[in-house]
Design a protein around this motif. Structure first.
Motif, PDB file in Angstrom:
ATOM      1  N   GLY A  21     -38.504 -34.103  30.223  1.00 33.04           N
ATOM      2  CA  GLY A  21     -38.398 -35.112  29.167  1.00 33.04           C
ATOM      3  C   GLY A  21     -39.754 -35.495  28.606  1.00 33.04           C
ATOM      4  N   PRO A  22     -40.703 -35.884  29.475  1.00 28.63           N
ATOM      5  CA  PRO A  22     -42.050 -36.168  28.980  1.00 28.63           C
ATOM      6  C   PRO A  22     -42.709 -34.963  28.291  1.00 28.63           C
ATOM      7  CG  PRO A  22     -41.753 -37.156  31.133  1.00 28.63           C
ATOM      8  CD  PRO A  22     -40.538 -36.299  30.875  1.00 28.63           C
ATOM      9  N   ALA A  23     -42.454 -33.748  28.766  1.00 32.76           N
ATOM     10  CA  ALA A  23     -43.032 -32.554  28.141  1.00 32.76           C
ATOM     11  C   ALA A  23     -42.516 -32.378  26.713  1.00 32.76           C
ATOM     12  CB  ALA A  23     -42.726 -31.315  28.976  1.00 32.76           C
ATOM     13  N   VAL A  24     -41.232 -32.646  26.506  1.00 28.48           N
ATOM     14  CA  VAL A  24     -40.654 -32.532  25.159  1.00 28.48           C
ATOM     15  C   VAL A  24     -41.268 -33.581  24.237  1.00 28.48           C
ATOM     16  CG1 VAL A  24     -38.537 -32.807  23.803  1.00 28.48           C
ATOM     17  CG2 VAL A  24     -38.504 -31.434  25.892  1.00 28.48           C
ATOM     18  N   VAL A  25     -41.406 -34.806  24.711  1.00 31.41           N
ATOM     19  CA  VAL A  25     -42.010 -35.867  23.886  1.00 31.41           C
ATOM     20  C   VAL A  25     -43.417 -35.458  23.467  1.00 31.41           C
ATOM     21  CG1 VAL A  25     -42.938 -38.226  23.979  1.00 31.41           C
ATOM     22  CG2 VAL A  25     -40.588 -37.771  24.698  1.00 31.41           C
ATOM     23  N   GLU A  26     -44.191 -34.938  24.378  1.00 27.59           N
ATOM     24  CA  GLU A  26     -45.561 -34.513  24.042  1.00 27.59           C
ATOM     25  C   GLU A  26     -45.549 -33.402  22.990  1.00 27.59           C
ATOM     26  OE1 GLU A  26     -49.437 -34.705  23.678  1.00 27.59           O
ATOM     27  OE2 GLU A  26     -48.256 -36.107  24.876  1.00 27.59           O
ATOM     28  N   ALA A  27     -44.624 -32.459  23.133  1.00 24.94           N
ATOM     29  CA  ALA A  27     -44.545 -31.346  22.184  1.00 24.94           C
ATOM     30  C   ALA A  27     -44.106 -31.791  20.789  1.00 24.94           C
ATOM     31  CB  ALA A  27     -43.578 -30.283  22.716  1.00 24.94           C
ATOM     32  N   LEU A  28     -43.393 -32.904  20.711  1.00 21.32           N
ATOM     33  CA  LEU A  28     -42.877 -33.382  19.428  1.00 21.32           C
ATOM     34  C   LEU A  28     -43.902 -34.160  18.614  1.00 21.32           C
ATOM     35  CD1 LEU A  28     -39.329 -34.621  20.423  1.00 21.32           C
ATOM     36  CD2 LEU A  28     -39.899 -32.611  19.065  1.00 21.32           C
ATOM     37  N   ARG A  29     -45.013 -34.517  19.179  1.00 20.00           N
ATOM     38  CA  ARG A  29     -45.967 -35.420  18.516  1.00 20.00           C
ATOM     39  C   ARG A  29     -46.338 -34.986  17.100  1.00 20.00           C
ATOM     40  NH1 ARG A  29     -46.528 -39.689  21.438  1.00 20.00           N
ATOM     41  NH2 ARG A  29     -46.496 -39.482  23.686  1.00 20.00           N
ATOM     42  N   ARG A  30     -46.383 -33.712  16.813  1.00 18.63           N
ATOM     43  CA  ARG A  30     -46.734 -33.241  15.464  1.00 18.63           C
ATOM     44  C   ARG A  30     -45.546 -32.615  14.743  1.00 18.63           C
ATOM     45  NH1 ARG A  30     -51.307 -31.683  18.564  1.00 18.63           N
ATOM     46  NH2 ARG A  30     -53.085 -32.998  18.059  1.00 18.63           N
ATOM     47  N   ARG A  31     -44.351 -32.748  15.314  1.00 19.81           N
ATOM     48  CA  ARG A  31     -43.195 -32.069  14.733  1.00 19.81           C
ATOM     49  C   ARG A  31     -42.135 -32.997  14.166  1.00 19.81           C
ATOM     50  NH1 ARG A  31     -40.803 -27.221  18.121  1.00 19.81           N
ATOM     51  NH2 ARG A  31     -39.530 -27.289  16.277  1.00 19.81           N
TER      52      ARG A  31
END
Length: 157
Positions: A21-31
């Motif tokens: 979950g935290p990994a997905v949030v981090e990946a979404l920061r620019r998306r």
């Protein structure tokens, strides 16, 4: 309606696959569109309710345990589907999304729309890094969450 969209990555990055979950949030920061709230939570129900307070749409990203397990398999659930599955423990946390949904309903604090994107886990022992099956599923999971956010903002493309 506020139009507020909140993405909550539930999990603990020091419990291997539970960190998805935290990994997905981090990946979404620019998306995701500007104004999207990106948050990480340990899944404790009152904190979850605080994070989504006043939101029209909430997207929850969660690691789940299933029996029989198919690590890396993705699930997308509406609030009704998530509530229906809440009667059996699936969350990797002591209190799961089911308890949060029940509390939110009792307190009349459910968002207008809630979508749960989940991935089946392989390893939630102490340690860092995702297992191979969950790491392989991560790009598709990120794409699904990003699509839910775009849809909530009225930008389906």
């Amino acid at each position: 309606m506020t139009g507020r969209v909140v993405v909550i990555g539930v999990g603990n990055p020091f419990r291997r696959d539970d960190g998805v979950g935290p990994a997905v949030v981090e990946a979404l920061r620019r998306r995701v569109p500007d104004g999207t709230v990106l948050a990480v939570s340990d899944g404790e129900p009152s904190r979850m309710l605080d994070l989504w307070h006043g939101a029209d749409t909430v997207v929850v990203v969660e690691a789940v345990r299933t029996h029989p397990a198919r690590p890396g398999r993705l699930h997308t659930l509406s609030v009704a589907e998530a509530a229906a599955h809440a009667t059996r423990p699936a969350s990797t946390h002591a209190l799961g999304l089911g308890e949060c949904l029940a509390l939110g309903e009792i307190l009349d604090r459910l968002p207008r729309e809630l979508v749960v994107h989940a991935v089946e886990t392989s390893d939630i022992e102490l340690g860092t890094g995702l297992s191979d099956p969950v790491r392989s599923a991560l790009p598709e999971l990120i794409d699904r969450v990003a699509a839910s956010v775009r849809k909530a903002h009225g930008r389906d493309r």
